[in-house]
Design an enzyme around this catalytic site. Structure first.
Site, mmCIF file in Angstrom:
data_model
loop_
_atom_site.group_PDB
_atom_site.id
_atom_site.type_symbol
_atom_site.label_atom_id
_atom_site.label_comp_id
_atom_site.label_asym_id
_atom_site.label_seq_id
_atom_site.Cartn_x
_atom_site.Cartn_y
_atom_site.Cartn_z
ATOM 1 C CG LEU A 93 -4.643 -14.697 22.342
ATOM 2 C CD1 LEU A 93 -3.932 -15.103 23.634
ATOM 3 C CD2 LEU A 93 -3.917 -13.506 21.729
ATOM 4 C CG HIS A 131 2.723 -12.969 11.323
ATOM 5 N ND1 HIS A 131 2.345 -11.748 11.851
ATOM 6 C CD2 HIS A 131 2.372 -12.933 10.011
ATOM 7 C CE1 HIS A 131 1.807 -11.007 10.901
ATOM 8 N NE2 HIS A 131 1.818 -11.699 9.775
#
Length: 348
Positions: free
Chosen positions: A124, A233
């Site tokens: 994604l 992240h």
């Protein structure tokens, strides 16, 4: 904006996306030959010319106005069937001394391939220019993430019991992974980028060959590396939040390179799979209504011509969904066809 299967003519646009994904985005390396093969495999998957357990369904988000690809996502039918699929499993070992009346439990990392055979939602990525709060960009990320559940619900017999998602781990401002620098770099005679590239190209056998088979005691890692275990992240936080809302949870598995979490669930327990339903299409003449905040997601029910997009409202009490002409064209349906729909703000 609409979701559709990737096509052979998308190679140039897909390579642009691959160059923008950044470090740690393993599944989309900037390699034209690899990307071309990925597209060919995806086309074969949607046409059901390959076994269900080897299909990689790759989707793109298309800007109808410009024809540009705004992002991508994918579903792997079953992982680990052709190439090894490794994780670290976070566990504990207990040590006791009866004589001294001492007891210690220590966190450990075990190399595992426990998820072999599960489906995976992956790849994604939404390009930066298509993110933001302006109306034309609202909920693009949600569209990319949630349409996969409608696809899996509609073609449920093509998938196994469980699904997982690997999340990108923590990197510092220099693009370095503290987890890799403390652990992986000592076992692999290469830098992170090269290990990441090889993994993205499907060359994963070196992981099992070079990583230690015995448990790794986490107290031996640096404070910075331990802090990365199970963390994501900063750009991955919205994607993780959406997966958690659907019911995916972290069960202690992490990426062996960057320490990012792997979240998982039984497919039938995923909220969007449970809540989505099929309805019959009717079409009204007139202009397309504006979408202040899109809420209803609709997806077609034909695999080869699959499309997904936001629609202005949901079905009526009789299960009929009335679309504008523009919405029907976007989804590739005519009156009397079926669509699978989801109220994305309905609670579980």
């Amino acid at each position: 904006m609409r979701i559709r299967p990737i096509a052979e003519g998308d190679l140039d646009e897909l390579q642009k996306i691959a160059r923008e994904t950044g470090v740690g985005f393993t599944s989309l390396p900037d390699n034209r030959e690899f990307l071309s093969d990925k597209i060919a495999a995806a086309v074969a998957a949607f046409e059901q010319r390959t076994p269900a357990d080897r299909r990689n369904y790759f989707f793109v988000l298309e800007d109808e106005a410009s024809g540009e690809l705004a992002g991508c996502c994918a579903i792997e039918g079953q992982v680990g069937r052709e190439v090894p699929f490794y994780h670290y499993r976070l566990g504990t070992l207990a040590h006791s001394s009866v004589q001294l009346d001492l007891h210690r439990t220590i966190d450990t990392l075990f190399l595992s391939s426990d998820h072999t055979g599960d489906a995976e939602v992956a790849s994604l990525f939404l390009r930066p220019q298509y993110r933001g709060k302006e109306r034309s960009h609202q909920r693009n990320g949600a569209l990319l993430s949630m349409m996969r559940w409608l696809f899996m619900a509609e073609f449920r017999d093509q998938f196994p019991d469980k699904v997982l998602a690997e999340m990108r781990g923590v990197f510092d401002e220099r693009g370095k992974s503290p987890f890799w620098e403390c652990l992986g770099s000592h076992f692999f005679p290469m830098d992170f980028a090269e290990a990441d590239r090889l993994t993205g190209l499907g060359q994963k056998s070196f992981i099992g060959e070079l990583m230690p088979k015995f448990p790794i005691y986490t107290p031996f890692l640096s404070d910075e590396a331990r802090a990365c275990i199970g963390q994501v992240h900063r750009d991955t936080r919205p994607a993780l939040a959406m997966l958690k809302q659907e019911g995916l949870r972290w069960e202690g598995y992490i990426d062996i390179f960057d320490g990012g979490p792997t979240v998982e669930a039984y497919i039938d327990d995923v909220r969007a799979v449970r809540k989505s339903r099929c309805c019959r299409v009717e079409i009204r003449a007139g202009d397309e209504p504006p979408l202040a905040r899109p809420r209803w997601l609709a997806a077609s029910t034909v695999m080869a011509d699959f499309c997904a997009a936001w629609v202005s409202h949901g079905p009526d009490e009789e299960g009929t969904l009335t679309l504008s002409e523009a919405e029907a064209q976007r989804l590739g349906v005519v009156a009397g066809d079926s669509l699978r729909v989801l109220d994305t703000e309905e609670t579980s």
